[in-house]
Motif scaffolding. Structure first.
Motif, short mmCIF file in Angstrom:
data_model
loop_
_atom_site.label_atom_id
_atom_site.label_comp_id
_atom_site.label_asym_id
_atom_site.label_seq_id
_atom_site.Cartn_x
_atom_site.Cartn_y
_atom_site.Cartn_z
N GLY A 1 3.50 -4.36 17.01
CA GLY A 1 3.07 -3.05 17.46
C GLY A 1 2.97 -2.07 16.30
O GLY A 1 3.63 -2.25 15.27
N ARG A 2 2.18 -1.00 16.47
CA ARG A 2 1.94 -0.06 15.36
C ARG A 2 3.23 0.64 14.90
O ARG A 2 3.45 0.82 13.71
CB ARG A 2 0.90 0.99 15.78
N ALA A 3 4.08 1.00 15.86
CA ALA A 3 5.31 1.71 15.49
C ALA A 3 6.23 0.83 14.64
O ALA A 3 7.04 1.33 13.88
CB ALA A 3 6.04 2.17 16.75
N THR A 4 6.07 -0.48 14.77
CA THR A 4 6.95 -1.39 14.02
C THR A 4 6.64 -1.33 12.52
O THR A 4 7.53 -1.46 11.69
CB THR A 4 6.82 -2.83 14.57
N TYR A 5 5.37 -1.10 12.17
CA TYR A 5 5.02 -0.96 10.74
C TYR A 5 5.73 0.26 10.16
O TYR A 5 6.33 0.19 9.09
CB TYR A 5 3.51 -0.81 10.56
N ARG A 6 5.67 1.37 10.89
CA ARG A 6 6.33 2.59 10.40
C ARG A 6 7.83 2.38 10.35
O ARG A 6 8.51 2.84 9.42
CB ARG A 6 5.98 3.77 11.32
N SER A 7 8.34 1.65 11.34
CA SER A 7 9.78 1.38 11.38
C SER A 7 10.21 0.57 10.16
O SER A 7 11.26 0.80 9.56
CB SER A 7 10.09 0.63 12.69
N PHE A 8 9.36 -0.38 9.74
CA PHE A 8 9.65 -1.20 8.56
C PHE A 8 9.75 -0.35 7.30
O PHE A 8 10.62 -0.54 6.46
CB PHE A 8 8.55 -2.25 8.36
N TRP A 9 8.83 0.60 7.17
CA TRP A 9 8.84 1.49 6.01
C TRP A 9 10.14 2.31 6.00
O TRP A 9 10.81 2.41 4.97
CB TRP A 9 7.61 2.40 6.04
N SER A 10 10.51 2.84 7.15
CA SER A 10 11.77 3.60 7.24
C SER A 10 12.95 2.70 6.86
O SER A 10 13.88 3.16 6.19
CB SER A 10 12.01 4.13 8.66
N SER A 11 12.90 1.45 7.28
CA SER A 11 13.99 0.52 6.95
C SER A 11 14.07 0.33 5.44
O SER A 11 15.16 0.34 4.86
CB SER A 11 13.76 -0.85 7.61
N LEU A 12 12.92 0.19 4.80
CA LEU A 12 12.91 -0.03 3.34
C LEU A 12 13.53 1.16 2.61
O LEU A 12 14.25 0.99 1.62
CB LEU A 12 11.47 -0.29 2.87
N LEU A 13 13.29 2.36 3.12
CA LEU A 13 13.83 3.56 2.47
C LEU A 13 15.36 3.60 2.49
O LEU A 13 15.98 4.28 1.68
CB LEU A 13 13.26 4.83 3.12
N ASP B 1 0.84 -1.22 0.00
CA ASP B 1 0.00 0.00 0.00
C ASP B 1 0.87 1.26 0.00
O ASP B 1 0.62 2.19 -0.74
CB ASP B 1 -0.90 0.05 1.25
N ARG B 2 1.89 1.26 0.87
CA ARG B 2 2.74 2.46 0.97
C ARG B 2 3.53 2.69 -0.31
O ARG B 2 3.70 3.83 -0.73
CB ARG B 2 3.74 2.34 2.15
N ILE B 3 4.01 1.60 -0.93
CA ILE B 3 4.78 1.77 -2.18
C ILE B 3 3.85 2.31 -3.27
O ILE B 3 4.22 3.21 -4.02
CB ILE B 3 5.44 0.44 -2.61
N GLN B 4 2.62 1.77 -3.32
CA GLN B 4 1.68 2.25 -4.34
C GLN B 4 1.33 3.72 -4.12
O GLN B 4 1.24 4.50 -5.05
CB GLN B 4 0.39 1.39 -4.32
N ARG B 5 1.17 4.09 -2.84
CA ARG B 5 0.73 5.46 -2.53
C ARG B 5 1.89 6.46 -2.54
O ARG B 5 1.82 7.50 -3.17
CB ARG B 5 0.08 5.45 -1.14
N ASP B 6 2.98 6.10 -1.84
CA ASP B 6 4.05 7.08 -1.61
C ASP B 6 5.32 6.79 -2.41
O ASP B 6 6.25 7.60 -2.41
CB ASP B 6 4.44 7.09 -0.11
N GLY B 7 5.37 5.60 -3.06
CA GLY B 7 6.59 5.18 -3.75
C GLY B 7 7.14 6.22 -4.73
O GLY B 7 8.33 6.56 -4.68
N PRO B 8 6.29 6.77 -5.63
CA PRO B 8 6.82 7.71 -6.62
C PRO B 8 7.54 8.90 -5.98
O PRO B 8 8.53 9.38 -6.52
CB PRO B 8 5.56 8.15 -7.38
N GLY B 9 7.05 9.35 -4.85
CA GLY B 9 7.66 10.51 -4.19
C GLY B 9 8.99 10.21 -3.52
O GLY B 9 9.77 11.11 -3.25
#
Ligand SMILES: NC(=O)c1ccc[n+]([C@@H]2O[C@H](COP(=O)([O-])OP(=O)(O)OC[C@H]3O[C@@H](n4cnc5c(N)ncnc54)[C@H](O)[C@@H]3O)[C@@H](O)[C@H]2O)c1
Length: 278
Positions: free
Chosen positions: A254-266, A24-32
């Motif tokens: 936990g919820r913060a872990t999802y956000r942490s995963f996205w930061s890791s991917l970046l 979902d995040r890649i589809q939504r925010d990936g281009p940016g």
């Protein structure tokens, strides 16, 4: 904002809670941020058809090389790391979402060697681990002497083997479920030890057998998971941290872990042939 002309192509392996979140995040925010989807694989492709375009669905994981992903993210199961991790790393950078797979010393060594030989990075997401890069720095400088991690959650948030905790009641309070090495804990609680596994990878001089892990069930923890870390270095040096990770009842992650995963991917833009905590 990243203005790269050519986005980094991400292959996502697994479409459960984390996989869906990342897609979902890649589809939504990936281009940016300079990311695009190379492929999504799930053992059951029915789950993908509503939300992933046909040309991005990979039906046979063995054909992942056809999609030329720059980075492959495993958010599936340690079995997939065992079966495909080395092939992934031979072709792409690899973000391993189930680092407990590296409790197997042969697999750990083989992945490190493949990373080196192919100049690809094995990324380990810090997840709910606080201070992982500090631990890795102490490890690399030879000053790390001991590391212990306690993870406490409401009993509904654990997924344990061996019938552990099958008998909990809402009024029981606190119960220590396991205390020992992270190596011994991984098979008992494979879905609850990723944070500890990431710590054991950062502390490679101690290894999975040398890092202490404790899991605690506590009915008072209805709103958050607790992760407590104690690091011991030379000459009386020590650090203790306590992290509260907001989580619903029954949530393994936990919820913060999802956000942490996205930061890791970046972070996964290629750091050469090595293991990199991100
Ligand atoms: N590193 C971290 O901090 C961290 C945090 C949370 C979860 N995780 C790990 O990431 C992985 C995914 O977590 P999640 O919360 O999305 O889990 P999930 O259960 O929601 O999703 C897992 C997905 O993988 C599939 N799957 C399960 N076993 C499989 C197997 N043997 N072969 C093929 N497919 C299989 C399931 O069908 C599902 O689609 C798990 O291994 C979990 O332990 C890591």
């Amino acid at each position: 904002m990243d203005h790269r002309a050519v986005p980094i192509k991400v292959g996502v392996v697994g479409y459960g809670h984390l996989g869906r979140f990342l897609v979902d995040r890649i589809q939504r925010d990936g281009p940016g941020v300079g990311l695009s989807l190379a492929f999504v694989w799930n053992r059951n492709t029915d789950k993908l058809t509503d939300s992933v375009p046909d040309d991005q669905i990979l039906t046979d994981l063995a054909e992942f090389t056809d999609r030329n992903a720059d980075v492959i993210v495993e958010v599936c199961h340690p079995h997939i790391v065992k079966e495909f991790g080395i092939q992934f790393l031979a072709h792409a950078n690899f973000l391993v979402g189930s680092p407990s797979a590296l409790a197997n010393p042969q697999l750990d060594q083989a992945l490190r060697l493949t990373a080196k030989q192919h100049g690809k990075t094995l990324y380990v997401p810090s997840g709910a681990l606080w201070g992982g890069q500090d631990i890795q720095r102490m490890n690399d400088s030879g000053s790390l002497r001991a590391l212990s991690i306690r993870m406490s959650k409401h009993p509904s948030c654990f997924r344990l083997g061996e019938g552990l905790l099958s008998d909990w009641s809402e009024v029981e309070g606190r119960r220590v479920l396991f205390h020992g090495s992270v190596a011994d804990l991984c098979p008992i609680a494979p879905n609850n030890v990723n944070t500890m596994a990431a710590a054991a990878i950062a502390a490679s001089a101690l290894g999975f057998h040398g890092v202490a892990g404790e899991i605690v069930s506590d009915t008072a923890l209805a709103d958050y998971h607790l992760v407590e870390i104690e690091v011991t270095g030379l000459d009386g040096f020590s650090v203790k941290t306590q992290r509260r990770n907001p989580a619903e009842l029954g949530a393994v992650t936990g919820r913060a872990t999802y956000r942490s995963f996205w930061s890791s991917l970046l972070v996964c833009k290629g750091h050469g042939g090595r293991v990199y905590l991100c």
